[in-house]
Design an enzyme around this catalytic site. Structure first.
Site, PDB file in Angstrom:
ATOM      1  N   HIS A 141       0.852  -1.197   0.000  1.00  0.00           N
ATOM      2  CA  HIS A 141       0.000   0.000   0.000  1.00  0.00           C
ATOM      3  C   HIS A 141       0.885   1.243   0.000  1.00  0.00           C
ATOM      4  O   HIS A 141       2.105   1.147   0.179  1.00  0.00           O
ATOM      5  CB  HIS A 141      -0.971  -0.009   1.178  1.00  0.00           C
ATOM      6  CG  HIS A 141      -0.322   0.107   2.535  1.00  0.00           C
ATOM      7  ND1 HIS A 141       0.555  -0.829   3.018  1.00  0.00           N
ATOM      8  CD2 HIS A 141      -0.441   1.052   3.504  1.00  0.00           C
ATOM      9  CE1 HIS A 141       0.942  -0.466   4.236  1.00  0.00           C
ATOM     10  NE2 HIS A 141       0.365   0.668   4.546  1.00  0.00           N
TER      11      HIS A 141
ATOM     12  N   HIS B 137       1.270   3.938   2.018  1.00  0.00           N
ATOM     13  CA  HIS B 137       1.719   4.741   3.150  1.00  0.00           C
ATOM     14  C   HIS B 137       3.245   4.813   3.043  1.00  0.00           C
ATOM     15  O   HIS B 137       3.889   3.876   2.551  1.00  0.00           O
ATOM     16  CB  HIS B 137       1.292   4.115   4.482  1.00  0.00           C
ATOM     17  CG  HIS B 137      -0.146   4.415   4.844  1.00  0.00           C
ATOM     18  ND1 HIS B 137      -0.928   3.558   5.591  1.00  0.00           N
ATOM     19  CD2 HIS B 137      -0.935   5.479   4.542  1.00  0.00           C
ATOM     20  CE1 HIS B 137      -2.137   4.084   5.739  1.00  0.00           C
ATOM     21  NE2 HIS B 137      -2.172   5.249   5.117  1.00  0.00           N
TER      22      HIS B 137
ATOM     23  N   ASP C 130       5.905   4.512   4.832  1.00  0.00           N
ATOM     24  CA  ASP C 130       6.870   3.521   5.334  1.00  0.00           C
ATOM     25  C   ASP C 130       6.938   2.282   4.435  1.00  0.00           C
ATOM     26  O   ASP C 130       7.772   1.410   4.647  1.00  0.00           O
ATOM     27  CB  ASP C 130       6.573   3.135   6.795  1.00  0.00           C
ATOM     28  CG  ASP C 130       5.133   2.742   7.054  1.00  0.00           C
ATOM     29  OD1 ASP C 130       4.234   3.262   6.366  1.00  0.00           O
ATOM     30  OD2 ASP C 130       4.898   1.907   7.956  1.00  0.00           O
ATOM     31  N   HIS C 131       6.081   2.213   3.434  1.00  0.00           N
ATOM     32  CA  HIS C 131       6.065   1.062   2.522  1.00  0.00           C
ATOM     33  C   HIS C 131       6.453   1.412   1.082  1.00  0.00           C
ATOM     34  O   HIS C 131       6.508   0.534   0.237  1.00  0.00           O
ATOM     35  CB  HIS C 131       4.685   0.397   2.536  1.00  0.00           C
ATOM     36  CG  HIS C 131       4.305  -0.066   3.906  1.00  0.00           C
ATOM     37  ND1 HIS C 131       4.432  -1.370   4.311  1.00  0.00           N
ATOM     38  CD2 HIS C 131       3.872   0.631   4.981  1.00  0.00           C
ATOM     39  CE1 HIS C 131       4.068  -1.472   5.586  1.00  0.00           C
ATOM     40  NE2 HIS C 131       3.728  -0.270   6.009  1.00  0.00           N
TER      41      HIS C 131
ATOM     42  N   HIS D 268      -7.188  -2.172   5.991  1.00  0.00           N
ATOM     43  CA  HIS D 268      -6.380  -1.021   6.377  1.00  0.00           C
ATOM     44  C   HIS D 268      -7.113   0.209   5.829  1.00  0.00           C
ATOM     45  O   HIS D 268      -7.924   0.058   4.913  1.00  0.00           O
ATOM     46  CB  HIS D 268      -4.971  -1.172   5.756  1.00  0.00           C
ATOM     47  CG  HIS D 268      -3.913  -0.393   6.461  1.00  0.00           C
ATOM     48  ND1 HIS D 268      -3.697  -0.471   7.817  1.00  0.00           N
ATOM     49  CD2 HIS D 268      -2.973   0.477   5.994  1.00  0.00           C
ATOM     50  CE1 HIS D 268      -2.690   0.318   8.137  1.00  0.00           C
ATOM     51  NE2 HIS D 268      -2.227   0.912   7.051  1.00  0.00           N
TER      52      HIS D 268
ATOM     53  N   ASP E  74      -0.096  -3.778   5.782  1.00  0.00           N
ATOM     54  CA  ASP E  74      -0.548  -3.505   7.146  1.00  0.00           C
ATOM     55  C   ASP E  74      -2.018  -3.880   7.194  1.00  0.00           C
ATOM     56  O   ASP E  74      -2.760  -3.584   6.249  1.00  0.00           O
ATOM     57  CB  ASP E  74      -0.415  -2.021   7.479  1.00  0.00           C
ATOM     58  CG  ASP E  74       1.036  -1.539   7.503  1.00  0.00           C
ATOM     59  OD1 ASP E  74       1.945  -2.323   7.272  1.00  0.00           O
ATOM     60  OD2 ASP E  74       1.240  -0.336   7.730  1.00  0.00           O
TER      61      ASP E  74
ATOM     62  N   HIS F 169       7.661  -4.509  11.581  1.00  0.00           N
ATOM     63  CA  HIS F 169       6.826  -3.308  11.462  1.00  0.00           C
ATOM     64  C   HIS F 169       6.402  -2.834  12.858  1.00  0.00           C
ATOM     65  O   HIS F 169       5.235  -2.695  13.166  1.00  0.00           O
ATOM     66  CB  HIS F 169       5.602  -3.608  10.576  1.00  0.00           C
ATOM     67  CG  HIS F 169       4.814  -2.404  10.174  1.00  0.00           C
ATOM     68  ND1 HIS F 169       3.778  -1.916  10.937  1.00  0.00           N
ATOM     69  CD2 HIS F 169       4.887  -1.592   9.095  1.00  0.00           C
ATOM     70  CE1 HIS F 169       3.242  -0.863  10.332  1.00  0.00           C
ATOM     71  NE2 HIS F 169       3.910  -0.645   9.209  1.00  0.00           N
TER      72      HIS F 169
HETATM   73 ZN   LIG Z   1       3.135   0.670   7.734  1.00  0.00          ZN
END
Ligand SMILES: [Zn+2]
Length: 309
Positions: free
Chosen positions: A63, A65, A67-68, A141, A208, A266
Site C-alpha cells: 500500500h 503509506h 513507510d512502505h 487497512h 498492514d 513493522h
Molecule cells: Zn506501515
C-alpha cells in the site's frame, strides 16, 4: 542447491528510529529476487546486504503509506543508473496508481531500466512465475492494501531404487512422468509407485492490516510468514481502530494457519524492548519465531518431509 531466504532491510513502522530503518524486505527465491515495501532508506540498506539493484527481478508494494513506498524513487532510479538489463516487474494496489506514477518520476533521471508495471486490480489476483504463483489478497487497512504470497506447486521426486526394481531407466522415466504411468514387462507401473510427493513451499507477506479473511488466506501453511506486529496486546483497541495487528494476534494467526517460521516486524516506535514482542508471541506460537532486526537474514526452512505418493 537453490537459495530461498528473506533479508530484512528495515523493521520500523511509520518513522525510522535510531535502531530501525523504515520497512523493507528482499525475498530471494531461486532466480526470483523480490523487493517488498521499500521504505525510506531502502537503497542504502541494500548496500549493507550485498544485494544489488541488478539482482532484483520484482517489486511488490502492499500500500502507499510512506513507510512502505518512500524507497521507490531511489530504488527505481538505481535500476536505471546500474543499467539493469532485465525487466523488473512491479505490483501495487491499482487504486494507488497515481502515487506510483509520482514516486516513479519523483525527480529527473535518465530512465533506461524497463519496469513491467502490473497493478493488482482484484482480490485473489494471481501472477504465474517460473517458481510458482504469486497471489495478492485484500487486507483491512484505511487505504487499499494487498498482502502477497508465493506458492510453489507440489512436485514429485522419483525413487531410483523403485525405478530400477521395475527395470525403468533412461528416457522411459520422462515418459512415465509425463503420462503418469508406463507399461513395462506386461505390467502397468504408475507414477505413485515409483515416486513421493515433493511438497511445494510457501512464503507469505502480510502488512498492514487488522484481522481479516485475507490474513488467514495468505498465511495458510506458510513455511515462512512475514507479518506486521505493530502493537502489543496492551494497545489492542488502538490496533483494531487503526487497522493493525498485535504480536499476540499475529502469533495466533500463525498457529491456526500451520505456519513454520514466523517473522514479526513493522514495530511501533513506542516500544523500546523488542523482547516484549517475542514474549507475547511465544504465548501463542511454538514454532520458529523471529523478532526481526534490520539487516538480518532468515532462511526459508527446509522443505517439509515428503510423503508417500
Ligand atoms: Zn506501515
Amino acid at each position: 542447491m537453490s537459495m530461498r531466504e528473506l533479508t530484512v532491510l528495515g523493521t520500523a513502522s511509520q518513522t525510522p528510529t535510531r535502531l530501525r530503518n523504515h520497512n523493507g524486505y528482499v525475498l530471494r527465491w531461486d532466480d526470483e529476487v523480490i523487493l517488498f515495501d521499500p521504505g525510506e532508506g531502502s537503497q542504502r540498506q541494500l548496500l549493507h546486504t550485498g544485494i544489488t539493484a541488478t539482482d532484483l527481478t520484482r517489486i511488490c508494494v502492499t500500500h502507499f503509506h510512506g513507510d512502505h513506498c518512500l524507497g521507490l524513487p531511489g530504488t527505481i532510479q538505481r535500476l536505471s543508473l546500474d543499467r539493469v538489463p532485465h525487466p523488473v516487474a512491479v505490483h501495487f494496489p491499482a487504486g494507488g496508481a497515481e502515487y506510483f506514477a509520482r514516486l516513479r518520476h519523483a525527480s529527473s533521471f535518465h530512465e533506461t531500466a524497463e519496469l513491467a508495471v502490473e497493478p493488482v486490480t482484484a482480490d485473489g489476483q494471481r501472477i504465474t512465475l517460473g517458481v510458482g504463483t504469486l497471489e495478492a489478497r485484500r487486507l483491512r487497512h484505511p487505504i487499499e492494501t494487498y498482502g502477497y504470497r508465493l506458492v510453489e506447486p507440489d512436485g514429485c521426486r522419483m525413487l531410483p531404487e523403485r525405478l530400477s526394481a521395475y527395470g525403468i531407466g533412461g528416457p522411459a522415466v520422462g515418459k512415465l512422468l509425463r503420462a503418469g504411468y508406463l507399461d513395462v514387462g506386461g505390467r502397468r507401473v504408475t507414477r505413485d509407485e515409483v515416486s513421493v510427493v515433493r511438497p511445494g513451499q510457501r512464503f507469505a507477506f502480510v502488512m498492514d492490516t487488522g484481522l481479516c479473511d485475507g490474513v488467514y488466506a495468505l498465511a495458510e501453511h506458510a513455511d515462512l510468514l512475514v507479518i506486521e506486529s505493530t502493537f502489543l496486546a496492551s494497545e489492542a483497541a488502538l490496533a483494531a481502530e487503526v487497522g493493525h495487528l498485535t504480536a499476540g494476534q499475529a502469533a495466533r494467526v500463525a498457529t491456526e494457519s500451520g505456519v513454520r517460521t514466523l517473522v514479526l516486524t513493522h514495530f511501533s516506535q513506542r516500544y523500546a524492548d523488542p523482547r516484549r514482542f517475542h514474549d507475547e508471541a511465544r504465548e501463542h506460537f511454538t514454532g520458529e519465531l523471529v523478532v526481526a532486526e534490520d539487516l538480518t537474514t532468515v532462511p526459508v526452512p527446509p522443505r517439509r518431509v515428503a510423503s508417500a505418493g
